[in-house]
Design a protein around this motif. Structure first.
Motif, short mmCIF file in Angstrom:
data_model
loop_
_atom_site.label_atom_id
_atom_site.label_comp_id
_atom_site.label_asym_id
_atom_site.label_seq_id
_atom_site.Cartn_x
_atom_site.Cartn_y
_atom_site.Cartn_z
N GLU A 1 5.40 -4.47 15.53
CA GLU A 1 5.31 -3.06 15.69
C GLU A 1 4.17 -2.45 14.61
OE1 GLU A 1 8.18 0.31 14.88
OE2 GLU A 1 8.58 -0.32 16.82
N VAL A 2 3.14 -1.84 15.10
CA VAL A 2 2.27 -1.19 13.93
C VAL A 2 2.73 0.37 14.13
CG1 VAL A 2 0.94 -3.26 14.07
CG2 VAL A 2 0.38 -1.17 15.42
N ASP A 3 2.33 1.11 12.99
CA ASP A 3 2.42 2.53 12.97
C ASP A 3 0.80 3.19 12.49
OD1 ASP A 3 2.97 5.17 12.85
OD2 ASP A 3 4.22 5.11 11.22
N ASP A 4 0.24 3.75 13.24
CA ASP A 4 -1.05 4.43 12.98
C ASP A 4 -1.99 2.98 12.42
OD1 ASP A 4 -2.66 6.50 10.48
OD2 ASP A 4 -3.00 6.29 12.84
N ALA A 5 -1.98 2.32 13.47
CA ALA A 5 -2.91 1.06 13.24
C ALA A 5 -4.14 1.22 12.88
CB ALA A 5 -2.55 -0.01 14.41
N HIS A 6 -4.77 2.21 13.55
CA HIS A 6 -6.17 2.40 13.51
C HIS A 6 -6.61 3.04 12.25
CE1 HIS A 6 -7.18 1.10 17.39
NE2 HIS A 6 -6.15 1.96 17.83
N GLY A 7 -5.52 3.52 11.33
CA GLY A 7 -5.87 4.29 9.87
C GLY A 7 -5.45 3.29 8.83
N ARG A 8 -4.92 1.97 9.00
CA ARG A 8 -4.38 1.38 8.03
C ARG A 8 -5.05 0.07 7.73
NH1 ARG A 8 1.50 2.20 6.63
NH2 ARG A 8 2.04 4.22 8.15
N PRO A 9 -5.37 -0.17 6.63
CA PRO A 9 -6.08 -1.29 6.27
C PRO A 9 -5.46 -2.66 6.74
CG PRO A 9 -5.05 -0.64 4.16
CD PRO A 9 -4.66 0.36 5.66
N LEU A 10 -6.18 -3.75 7.04
CA LEU A 10 -5.83 -5.04 7.52
C LEU A 10 -5.51 -5.75 6.10
CD1 LEU A 10 -8.16 -5.80 10.24
CD2 LEU A 10 -5.93 -4.80 10.47
N VAL A 11 -4.10 -6.36 6.49
CA VAL A 11 -3.68 -7.33 5.26
C VAL A 11 -3.43 -8.90 5.90
CG1 VAL A 11 -2.74 -5.11 3.82
CG2 VAL A 11 -1.38 -6.74 5.75
N ALA A 12 -3.44 -9.84 5.05
CA ALA A 12 -3.29 -11.10 5.31
C ALA A 12 -1.94 -11.36 5.51
CB ALA A 12 -4.11 -12.10 4.37
N ARG A 13 -1.30 -11.91 6.74
CA ARG A 13 0.04 -12.35 6.52
C ARG A 13 0.05 -13.92 6.94
NH1 ARG A 13 3.08 -7.31 8.13
NH2 ARG A 13 5.06 -8.76 8.23
N PHE A 14 1.18 -14.63 6.52
CA PHE A 14 1.14 -15.84 6.71
C PHE A 14 2.31 -16.34 7.36
CE2 PHE A 14 -1.51 -15.08 3.15
CZ PHE A 14 -2.73 -15.86 3.10
#
Length: 94
Positions: free
Chosen positions: A43-56
């Motif tokens: 689930e993402v919140d306001d995805a277009h305004g948030r920076p992308l982060v690396a998840r492993f």
């Protein structure tokens, strides 16, 4: 705006994604097999305004060692190469 996004974490040949870039603050909801891949839905919140982060994420089979510093996300049963297998997904830090 909140939405649910899907990311593949392992394909039918057992190849895992090394890193997944997703919006900051994404919350894992579910893991499951779709088409030819083990996927994670977040689930993402306001995805277009948030920076992308690396998840492993690390995928392990039943009976295999689990990550020592991982957070359990979910498990999924799948018929792969004629065998019924169960995979377990952990989020890990690197």
């Amino acid at each position: 705006m909140r939405a649910v996004w899907k990311y593949p974490v392992m394909n039918e040949f057992g190849v895992q994604a090394d890193v997944i870039s997703m919006p900051q603050g994404a919350k894992p909801l579910h893991v499951g097999w779709q088409a030819d891949a083990l996927c994670i839905w977040v689930e993402v919140d306001d995805a277009h305004g948030r920076p992308l982060v690396a998840r492993f994420f690390e995928v392990v089979g039943t009976g295999q060692p689990v990550p020592t510093a991982g957070t359990y996300i979910g498990s999924c049963q799948v018929n792969m190469r004629g065998a019924q297998l169960v995979f377990h997904v952990y989020e890990v830090t690197r």
